[in-house]
Design an enzyme around this catalytic site. Structure first.
Site, PDB file in Angstrom:
ATOM      1  N   ALA A  63       0.848  -1.194   0.000  1.00 41.18           N
ATOM      2  CA  ALA A  63       0.000   0.000   0.000  1.00 41.18           C
ATOM      3  C   ALA A  63       0.879   1.237   0.000  1.00 41.18           C
ATOM      4  O   ALA A  63       1.981   1.227   0.562  1.00 41.18           O
ATOM      5  CB  ALA A  63      -0.882  -0.015   1.237  1.00 41.18           C
ATOM      6  N   GLY A 106       0.589  -5.062   0.856  1.00 46.88           N
ATOM      7  CA  GLY A 106      -0.513  -5.153  -0.110  1.00 46.88           C
ATOM      8  C   GLY A 106      -0.077  -5.795  -1.415  1.00 46.88           C
ATOM      9  O   GLY A 106      -0.896  -6.394  -2.120  1.00 46.88           O
ATOM     10  N   GLU A 109      -0.328  -9.376  -0.805  1.00 48.50           N
ATOM     11  CA  GLU A 109      -1.764  -9.677  -0.725  1.00 48.50           C
ATOM     12  C   GLU A 109      -2.405  -9.659  -2.114  1.00 48.50           C
ATOM     13  O   GLU A 109      -3.292 -10.465  -2.407  1.00 48.50           O
ATOM     14  CB  GLU A 109      -2.450  -8.665   0.201  1.00 48.50           C
ATOM     15  CG  GLU A 109      -2.001  -8.836   1.650  1.00 48.50           C
ATOM     16  CD  GLU A 109      -2.453  -7.685   2.543  1.00 48.50           C
ATOM     17  OE1 GLU A 109      -2.100  -6.527   2.244  1.00 48.50           O
ATOM     18  OE2 GLU A 109      -3.158  -7.935   3.530  1.00 48.50           O
ATOM     19  N   GLU A 129       3.946  -5.081   7.606  1.00 43.92           N
ATOM     20  CA  GLU A 129       3.080  -4.006   8.132  1.00 43.92           C
ATOM     21  C   GLU A 129       3.412  -3.602   9.567  1.00 43.92           C
ATOM     22  O   GLU A 129       3.285  -2.444   9.940  1.00 43.92           O
ATOM     23  CB  GLU A 129       1.606  -4.422   8.034  1.00 43.92           C
ATOM     24  CG  GLU A 129       1.007  -4.293   6.645  1.00 43.92           C
ATOM     25  CD  GLU A 129       1.223  -5.526   5.781  1.00 43.92           C
ATOM     26  OE1 GLU A 129       2.055  -6.394   6.139  1.00 43.92           O
ATOM     27  OE2 GLU A 129       0.571  -5.632   4.733  1.00 43.92           O
TER      28      GLU A 129
HETATM   29  N1  CO8 Z   1       4.532   3.222  -0.423  1.00 44.05           N
HETATM   30  C1  CO8 Z   1       4.973   4.384  -0.961  1.00 44.05           C
HETATM   31  N2  CO8 Z   1       6.205   4.532  -1.511  1.00 44.05           N
HETATM   32  C2  CO8 Z   1       7.030   3.470  -1.504  1.00 44.05           C
HETATM   33  C3  CO8 Z   1       6.643   2.227  -0.956  1.00 44.05           C
HETATM   34  C4  CO8 Z   1       5.312   2.114  -0.413  1.00 44.05           C
HETATM   35  N3  CO8 Z   1       4.844   0.964   0.088  1.00 44.05           N
HETATM   36  N4  CO8 Z   1       7.681   1.359  -1.076  1.00 44.05           N
HETATM   37  C5  CO8 Z   1       8.680   2.036  -1.684  1.00 44.05           C
HETATM   38  N5  CO8 Z   1       8.293   3.307  -1.946  1.00 44.05           N
HETATM   39  C6  CO8 Z   1       9.062   4.368  -2.596  1.00 44.05           C
HETATM   40  C7  CO8 Z   1      10.144   4.918  -1.674  1.00 44.05           C
HETATM   41  O1  CO8 Z   1       9.601   5.893  -0.792  1.00 44.05           O
HETATM   42  C8  CO8 Z   1      11.100   5.499  -2.672  1.00 44.05           C
HETATM   43  O2  CO8 Z   1      10.569   6.718  -3.141  1.00 44.05           O
HETATM   44  P1  CO8 Z   1      11.545   8.037  -3.173  1.00 44.05           P
HETATM   45  O3  CO8 Z   1      12.613   7.670  -4.177  1.00 44.05           O
HETATM   46  O4  CO8 Z   1      10.610   9.110  -3.659  1.00 44.05           O
HETATM   47  O5  CO8 Z   1      12.057   8.225  -1.816  1.00 44.05           O
HETATM   48  C9  CO8 Z   1      11.021   4.510  -3.845  1.00 44.05           C
HETATM   49  O6  CO8 Z   1       9.780   3.817  -3.681  1.00 44.05           O
HETATM   50  C10 CO8 Z   1      12.131   3.485  -3.846  1.00 44.05           C
HETATM   51  O7  CO8 Z   1      12.132   2.852  -2.586  1.00 44.05           O
HETATM   52  P2  CO8 Z   1      13.472   2.724  -1.664  1.00 44.05           P
HETATM   53  O8  CO8 Z   1      14.377   3.855  -1.922  1.00 44.05           O
HETATM   54  O9  CO8 Z   1      13.023   2.484  -0.268  1.00 44.05           O
HETATM   55  O10 CO8 Z   1      14.084   1.398  -2.317  1.00 44.05           O
HETATM   56  P3  CO8 Z   1      15.048   0.341  -1.574  1.00 44.05           P
HETATM   57  O11 CO8 Z   1      15.546  -0.569  -2.658  1.00 44.05           O
HETATM   58  O12 CO8 Z   1      16.043   1.025  -0.710  1.00 44.05           O
HETATM   59  O13 CO8 Z   1      14.079  -0.498  -0.591  1.00 44.05           O
HETATM   60  C11 CO8 Z   1      12.055  -1.710  -0.042  1.00 44.05           C
HETATM   61  C12 CO8 Z   1      13.059  -1.302  -1.156  1.00 44.05           C
HETATM   62  C13 CO8 Z   1      12.751  -2.625   0.960  1.00 44.05           C
HETATM   63  C14 CO8 Z   1      10.909  -2.440  -0.715  1.00 44.05           C
HETATM   64  C15 CO8 Z   1      11.566  -0.427   0.686  1.00 44.05           C
HETATM   65  O14 CO8 Z   1      11.127   0.508  -0.290  1.00 44.05           O
HETATM   66  C16 CO8 Z   1      10.425  -0.658   1.629  1.00 44.05           C
HETATM   67  O15 CO8 Z   1      10.619  -1.168   2.715  1.00 44.05           O
HETATM   68  N6  CO8 Z   1       9.187  -0.289   1.207  1.00 44.05           N
HETATM   69  C17 CO8 Z   1       8.022  -0.392   2.055  1.00 44.05           C
HETATM   70  C18 CO8 Z   1       7.545  -1.823   2.143  1.00 44.05           C
HETATM   71  C19 CO8 Z   1       6.374  -1.913   3.072  1.00 44.05           C
HETATM   72  O16 CO8 Z   1       6.450  -1.633   4.234  1.00 44.05           O
HETATM   73  N7  CO8 Z   1       5.225  -2.345   2.517  1.00 44.05           N
HETATM   74  C20 CO8 Z   1       4.015  -2.488   3.284  1.00 44.05           C
HETATM   75  C21 CO8 Z   1       3.168  -1.281   3.102  1.00 44.05           C
HETATM   76  S1  CO8 Z   1       1.772  -1.292   4.202  1.00 44.05           S
HETATM   77  C22 CO8 Z   1       0.652  -2.262   3.433  1.00 44.05           C
HETATM   78  O17 CO8 Z   1       0.849  -2.739   2.361  1.00 44.05           O
HETATM   79  C23 CO8 Z   1      -0.657  -2.458   4.181  1.00 44.05           C
HETATM   80  C24 CO8 Z   1      -1.667  -3.156   3.342  1.00 44.05           C
HETATM   81  C25 CO8 Z   1      -3.024  -2.834   3.851  1.00 44.05           C
HETATM   82  C26 CO8 Z   1      -4.066  -3.142   2.790  1.00 44.05           C
HETATM   83  C27 CO8 Z   1      -4.137  -2.058   1.792  1.00 44.05           C
HETATM   84  C28 CO8 Z   1      -3.992  -2.583   0.402  1.00 44.05           C
HETATM   85  C29 CO8 Z   1      -3.547  -1.545  -0.586  1.00 44.05           C
END
Ligand code: CO8
Length: 255
Positions: A63, A106, A109, A129
């Site tokens: 998400a 997500g 999921e 999450e």
């Molecule tokens: N949301 C928004 N932006 C994101 C997300 C995300 N989930 N993941 C990555 N990005 C963005 C980063 O902010 C970054 O943007 P910017 O360059 O503008 O700063 C860009 O993508 C690249 O990401 P990173 O620089 O972080 O890339 P890395 O290679 O260093 O790391 C990771 C990759 C490990 C995947 C890291 O990006 C990360 O941990 N992302 C978040 C993962 C996460 O926590 N996901 C769970 C989200 S919560 C969720 O899904 C709840 C579901 C509830 C149901 C709703 C359904 C939709």
């Protein structure tokens, strides 16, 4: 600008998540575009399966955290926020997920809402999450647990660790692993194979598969028997069995 590319290839409807700068984070615009596309694919009798794919780096990192951050309980509860994502699992057409890179939160999921999951060797799955102070909200606590069992699901959900494609396949989350470069072609070939069979047959089959996932055995067997008997009311059964008797290939689409 659209965040999902919607195309068709033969009898397969294709959804390509297209927010590479945000690792295909799922936002409300993406949900709207997917919903419209699935409505269209279901209404089109020429489409027999749907393929969902991301990019080389990420199927989807979950998400959109930036969109989620300002939300507060009364608003998300009253709006039933994110409930619309059940549209994917509710799709009546078979769905194939082509997963390269991250499938997190997500994104995991979303993959689990599909029927087949074809993963690249370096794909990574997880439900991180808790690191954000929330829990999964799009089926993660339920579909993951049913797919991999409680012990493995608890490990992934409670420690937020990622699992690689090998572990995901061993655990039952992934249908097949292929080299990263072959994910899209393999998933497309599987989707084309599925779409080549009868559409009614596939929809009945999907309902029985879902019953196995969602109901007790006796209920699932009842659904299966009803669906099996229903097959004998379809032109697809007539064609499939006539083709076998005549030693020719079945043509379920009269093309
Ligand atoms: N949301 C928004 N932006 C994101 C997300 C995300 N989930 N993941 C990555 N990005 C963005 C980063 O902010 C970054 O943007 P910017 O360059 O503008 O700063 C860009 O993508 C690249 O990401 P990173 O620089 O972080 O890339 P890395 O290679 O260093 O790391 C990771 C990759 C490990 C995947 C890291 O990006 C990360 O941990 N992302 C978040 C993962 C996460 O926590 N996901 C769970 C989200 S919560 C969720 O899904 C709840 C579901 C509830 C149901 C709703 C359904 C939709």
């Amino acid at each position: 600008m659209n965040v999902v590319d919607v195309t068709t290839e033969g009898r397969v409807g294709v959804l390509t998540l297209n927010r590479p700068g945000a690792l295909n984070a799922l936002n409300m615009q993406m949900l709207d575009e997917i919903t419209v596309a699935l409505d269209r694919f279901e209404a089109d009798p020429r489409i027999g399966a749907v393929l969902v794919r991301g990019s080389a780096r990420a199927f989807s990192a979950g998400a959109d955290i930036k969109e989620s951050q300002p939300r507060r309980f009364p608003q998300v509860f009253v709006e039933n926020w994110q409930a619309g994502w059940s549209r994917v699992a509710d799709c009546r057409l078979p769905m194939v997920a082509a997963v390269n890179g991250y499938a997190l939160g997500g994104g995991c999921e979303l993959a689990m809402s599909c029927d087949l999951v074809i993963a690249g060797q370096t794909a990574k799955f997880g439900q991180p999450e808790v690191t954000l102070g929330v829990i999964p909200g799009m089926g993660g606590t339920q579909r993951l647990t049913r797919a991999v069992g409680k012990a493995k699901a608890a490990d992934l959900l409670m420690t937020a660790r990622m699992m690689d494609a090998d572990e995901a396949e061993r655990a039952g989350l992934v249908s097949r692993i292929v080299p990263d470069a072959q994910v899209d072609d393999t998933a497309m070939a599987a989707a084309q194979t599925i779409a080549g069979f009868g559409r009614t047959t596939m929809q009945l089959l999907k309902e029985t598969l879902n019953a196995a996932f969602e109901t007790p055995l006796a209920e699932g067997l009842r659904v299966e028997k009803l669906a099996f008997h229903s097959c004998f009311a379809t032109p697809e059964q007539a064609e499939g069995m006539a083709a076998f008797a005549a030693k020719r290939a079945a043509n379920f689409h009269h093309e």
